[in-house]
Design a protein around this motif. Sequence first.
Motif, PDB file in Angstrom:
ATOM      1  N   LEU A 142     -11.334  -0.585  -6.887  1.00  0.00           N
ATOM      2  CA  LEU A 142     -12.592  -1.256  -6.570  1.00  0.00           C
ATOM      3  C   LEU A 142     -13.771  -0.300  -6.727  1.00  0.00           C
ATOM      4  O   LEU A 142     -14.838  -0.694  -7.196  1.00  0.00           O
ATOM      5  CB  LEU A 142     -12.554  -1.826  -5.153  1.00  0.00           C
ATOM      6  CG  LEU A 142     -11.654  -3.045  -4.967  1.00  0.00           C
ATOM      7  CD1 LEU A 142     -11.414  -3.310  -3.487  1.00  0.00           C
ATOM      8  CD2 LEU A 142     -12.249  -4.270  -5.642  1.00  0.00           C
ATOM      9  N   ALA A 143     -13.578   0.962  -6.353  1.00  0.00           N
ATOM     10  CA  ALA A 143     -14.654   1.951  -6.440  1.00  0.00           C
ATOM     11  C   ALA A 143     -14.896   2.414  -7.874  1.00  0.00           C
ATOM     12  O   ALA A 143     -16.039   2.532  -8.310  1.00  0.00           O
ATOM     13  CB  ALA A 143     -14.323   3.148  -5.554  1.00  0.00           C
ATOM     14  N   ALA A 144     -13.820   2.688  -8.603  1.00  0.00           N
ATOM     15  CA  ALA A 144     -13.939   3.277  -9.944  1.00  0.00           C
ATOM     16  C   ALA A 144     -14.130   2.243 -11.039  1.00  0.00           C
ATOM     17  O   ALA A 144     -14.630   2.563 -12.109  1.00  0.00           O
ATOM     18  CB  ALA A 144     -12.698   4.115 -10.246  1.00  0.00           C
ATOM     19  N   GLY A 145     -13.721   1.010 -10.779  1.00  0.00           N
ATOM     20  CA  GLY A 145     -13.784  -0.024 -11.799  1.00  0.00           C
ATOM     21  C   GLY A 145     -12.489  -0.082 -12.584  1.00  0.00           C
ATOM     22  O   GLY A 145     -11.627   0.798 -12.478  1.00  0.00           O
ATOM     23  N   PRO A 146     -12.328  -1.128 -13.380  1.00  0.00           N
ATOM     24  CA  PRO A 146     -11.083  -1.315 -14.115  1.00  0.00           C
ATOM     25  C   PRO A 146     -10.830  -0.219 -15.139  1.00  0.00           C
ATOM     26  O   PRO A 146     -11.754   0.367 -15.688  1.00  0.00           O
ATOM     27  CB  PRO A 146     -11.260  -2.676 -14.795  1.00  0.00           C
ATOM     28  CG  PRO A 146     -12.687  -3.045 -14.663  1.00  0.00           C
ATOM     29  CD  PRO A 146     -13.295  -2.189 -13.609  1.00  0.00           C
ATOM     30  N   GLY A 147      -9.532   0.048 -15.336  1.00  0.00           N
ATOM     31  CA  GLY A 147      -9.130   0.996 -16.363  1.00  0.00           C
ATOM     32  C   GLY A 147      -8.949   2.422 -15.891  1.00  0.00           C
ATOM     33  O   GLY A 147      -8.522   3.268 -16.669  1.00  0.00           O
ATOM     34  N   VAL A 148      -9.254   2.723 -14.649  1.00  0.00           N
ATOM     35  CA  VAL A 148      -9.106   4.091 -14.145  1.00  0.00           C
ATOM     36  C   VAL A 148      -7.759   4.281 -13.456  1.00  0.00           C
ATOM     37  O   VAL A 148      -7.068   5.263 -13.698  1.00  0.00           O
ATOM     38  CB  VAL A 148     -10.263   4.465 -13.187  1.00  0.00           C
ATOM     39  CG1 VAL A 148     -10.033   5.831 -12.558  1.00  0.00           C
ATOM     40  CG2 VAL A 148     -11.596   4.417 -13.914  1.00  0.00           C
ATOM     41  N   ASN A 149      -7.387   3.356 -12.589  1.00  0.00           N
ATOM     42  CA  ASN A 149      -6.131   3.457 -11.855  1.00  0.00           C
ATOM     43  C   ASN A 149      -5.256   2.255 -12.211  1.00  0.00           C
ATOM     44  O   ASN A 149      -5.477   1.154 -11.700  1.00  0.00           O
ATOM     45  CB  ASN A 149      -6.382   3.512 -10.350  1.00  0.00           C
ATOM     46  CG  ASN A 149      -5.128   3.831  -9.576  1.00  0.00           C
ATOM     47  OD1 ASN A 149      -4.051   3.354  -9.885  1.00  0.00           O
ATOM     48  ND2 ASN A 149      -5.279   4.628  -8.532  1.00  0.00           N
ATOM     49  N   PRO A 150      -4.269   2.440 -13.075  1.00  0.00           N
ATOM     50  CA  PRO A 150      -3.497   1.287 -13.549  1.00  0.00           C
ATOM     51  C   PRO A 150      -2.757   0.546 -12.440  1.00  0.00           C
ATOM     52  O   PRO A 150      -2.681  -0.688 -12.475  1.00  0.00           O
ATOM     53  CB  PRO A 150      -2.521   1.891 -14.560  1.00  0.00           C
ATOM     54  CG  PRO A 150      -2.384   3.322 -14.156  1.00  0.00           C
ATOM     55  CD  PRO A 150      -3.736   3.701 -13.612  1.00  0.00           C
ATOM     56  N   LEU A 151      -2.237   1.267 -11.467  1.00  0.00           N
ATOM     57  CA  LEU A 151      -1.509   0.588 -10.400  1.00  0.00           C
ATOM     58  C   LEU A 151      -2.452  -0.020  -9.371  1.00  0.00           C
ATOM     59  O   LEU A 151      -2.143  -1.053  -8.780  1.00  0.00           O
ATOM     60  CB  LEU A 151      -0.496   1.534  -9.762  1.00  0.00           C
ATOM     61  CG  LEU A 151       0.611   1.985 -10.731  1.00  0.00           C
ATOM     62  CD1 LEU A 151       1.562   2.952 -10.061  1.00  0.00           C
ATOM     63  CD2 LEU A 151       1.352   0.793 -11.308  1.00  0.00           C
ATOM     64  N   GLY A 152      -3.606   0.554  -9.194  1.00  0.00           N
ATOM     65  CA  GLY A 152      -4.632  -0.076  -8.361  1.00  0.00           C
ATOM     66  C   GLY A 152      -5.130  -1.362  -9.006  1.00  0.00           C
ATOM     67  O   GLY A 152      -5.305  -2.384  -8.337  1.00  0.00           O
TER      68      GLY A 152
END
Length: 170
Positions: A142-152
Amino acid sequence: MATATPDDPTTATDRDLEVMAEQLGRAPRGVVGIAARCVCGRPLVARTAPRLPDGTPFPTTYYLTHPGAVAAASRLEAEGVMKEMTERLAQDEELAAAYRGAHEHYLARRAELGHVEEIEGISAGGMPTRVKCLHVLLAHSLAAGPGVNPLGDEALDRVRDQWRPDRCSC
């Protein structure tokens, strides 16, 4: 704490701290900003200092505060999703590499807030080798936006039938 300005939605206001206390059922600790907000403007994710005011090292830079999001992540955890994701990390080299990238991103964002030797190299949520906390991974996405943490990102997709960041449920 600084007062928010219309051009800086990441600043935590006194009202944000009050809302987070209501959300958490306790006073928030070490908040340095708001990393993500509900479409209505209330906090979803707090950004926290790497050392709490009492001196405790705190690796959780992104702390999920919204009750609906917290409940949705808890349901996923109860369903055994963390074990499934951890098993996939051991089998899928591409996923494991992307997750290591998320770990490095997390460390870099925390380093912007200061260095705490006791937690050097430790991110949160089990990164980079396992999944220990879906709340942290969801908060990071939610903080970094899509594409940064695949499992998040995957956790966020998996809770959409229970909670969505694009709809207010405050």
